[in-house]
Design an enzyme around this catalytic site. Sequence first.
Site, PDB file in Angstrom:
ATOM      1  CE  LYS A   1      -0.781  47.428  65.573  1.00  0.00           C
ATOM      2  NZ  LYS A   1      -1.840  46.554  66.719  1.00  0.00           N
TER       3      LYS A   1
ATOM      4  CD  GLU B   1      -5.702  40.660  64.776  1.00  0.00           C
ATOM      5  OE1 GLU B   1      -5.177  39.671  64.557  1.00  0.00           O
ATOM      6  OE2 GLU B   1      -4.839  41.447  64.933  1.00  0.00           O
TER       7      GLU B   1
ATOM      8  CB  SER C   1       2.135  54.173  67.970  1.00  0.00           C
ATOM      9  OG  SER C   1       0.998  54.766  67.423  1.00  0.00           O
TER      10      SER C   1
END
Lengths: 399, 265
Positions: free
Chosen positions: A89, A111, A377
């Site tokens: 991210k 969010e 991830s």
Amino acid sequence: MQQPDINGHFGPFGGRYVGETLMPAIIELEAAYREAAADKNFIATYQDTLTHYVGRPTPLDYAQRLSIYAGGAQIWLKREDLAHSGAHKINNTVGQGLLAKRMGKKHLIAETGAGQHGVATATVAARLGMDCKVFMGAEDVRRQAPNVHRMELLGAEVIPVTSGTATLKDAMNEALRYWSATVADTFYVIGSVAGPHPYPMMVRDFQRIIGDEARRQFLAFNAKLPNTITACVGGGSNALGIFTAFLDDPVELLGVEAAGEGLDTMRHAATLNRGRPGVLHGSKSYLLQDKDGQILEPWSISAGLDYPGVGPEHAYLKESGRASYTAVSDDEALDAFHILTRLEGIIPALESSHALASAIREARQRDRNNHIIVCLSGRGDKDLTHVQQLTASKKSEVK
Amino acid sequence: MNRFEKTFAALSSANRKALIAYFTAGDPDMHSSFATLDAACKAGVDILELGVPFSDATSDGPVIQAAASRALANGATLQGVIDLAARLRAAHPDLPLVIFSYYNPILNFGLERLGAVLDAAGVDGLLIVDLPPEESAELTTQFGDLDLPLIRLVAPTTPPQRMATIADGAGGFIYLITRIGVTGSGTLDIAALARQAGELRKFTPLPICLGFGISTAADARQLGSLADGIIIGSALVALAHEAGEQAPQIVAERVAAIRAALDHN
């Protein structure tokens, strides 16, 4: 053809579907992004930050014991779990944070589902000296307590959202509402390849470094391309991040959705496997919806996949046949979580565990000259309490 | 002339402003909803917006979100809202009726058959809050020769050059959003609003009506002077909910009070 087109369409998907109050802001954002992307200084700052702050390139790690366990193809792990703040991210929040700064915006909002995007946004806000509000479903606040604490330590305000199902989609609804009221000086850092144009394009561009590196690294080790790339898909940012570099190669692209308690139950989050096209959160894509077009509650063991939509480019890749999308259940993901932890000494995020489970399943059916890259991830520290509870409740069921 | 044109022509010749009411259709159920809306129309509403309940209303504040949840819990659907429109049409032959929706229920209904169904029910126009001009061709090209205008919105954030794009292809009236934020919220900047209305007037001959966060008779009087009409939504939705079974009577009284304030400008 280059996707998306000038209005943000990926074939019939994508586009801009927001209230007029936000339209001028996303048009301004698109212009600012295109200008920044063409500016060598901006790109140099972004890359420099990824190198020295995020710790890129992340390794491409051959998982020998996992490959032996699966007993077929060779499994490679793209180690996004080693990126600063614990997941892919951060690649995107560095890009959007720098863009917000360049546009003169004072406040960041985001969010978050699993909390990884919220943490990554709060991290970048601290680094850039900006303030930050993170909208998070009240249910996710409960499931992902360590990440809430991290965001607060980093100086962000976490706003629990109780409307709707109190998960990721509701957090995004509330962030959009808040942005409508504060649009002049606030930058909305969307965490996935979803939302209105330019977000799906911009987030993909900031994440494509994953695949650019993995492709280069794999070629350097093996002097050939891998057979398959697999990644989990909630909104789909890590998947597009690793897929994009391989789009023009003869490489299979396999997205993995959350099958929850089963695709034939109502409790899953497998939007591309079980949804239909529709419009939510600013773009046209596949959605989990009822016969009247009301959005259904998704379900997954992992908060980061618990979303009833999916990025529009994934819908396009599915319909064009360039990528395929399978699904992995809660139980299979949980097994993969334990297997990787024991065999390789890597604790994966529950989201990434879905991609791992799919890789193990695929590898079993292939020979040893076949190579699969898994986008790992994120790391699983945030999931430890949740996994402990799940494992305990399973043991008591067995008794 | 369509019903919008007739209504605004009649108001204009009487030197009056339009009172437009928004209600979430089917709140709390279709039967009660009809009684309340029918009473409101009799009490002085000039144009009625029927809100289609949606699970993820990102442009709406808590009042309309809650109304949508109640309506959905009692089985509201787009077809049900269209049926309600047909009943109101029978009771109010000249009243312009607008279906106000998010795009997903519309898209899900099927764009090919929508126009004919709306036309048969006597619906006059469509307002889709998350469908900007850039994306609306796939819908409007399905309407063919039907007179089903799309009512479009201009926001406080809309720059002048974009007003031209919005006005081009708009019909019925233009909805000028009075405040930044979601429905039922925000603070009002009268001077900025007057400037925005003046700017918009350069781009369209259509009536301009103001909405978002207008709740009292005093608001109505003050804002009515700036445009051709005002839109009241959340305040009436909240009032109807609080009134429960008394909703038709109490809503009618409030509508009459707002009507009176608007007419004594």
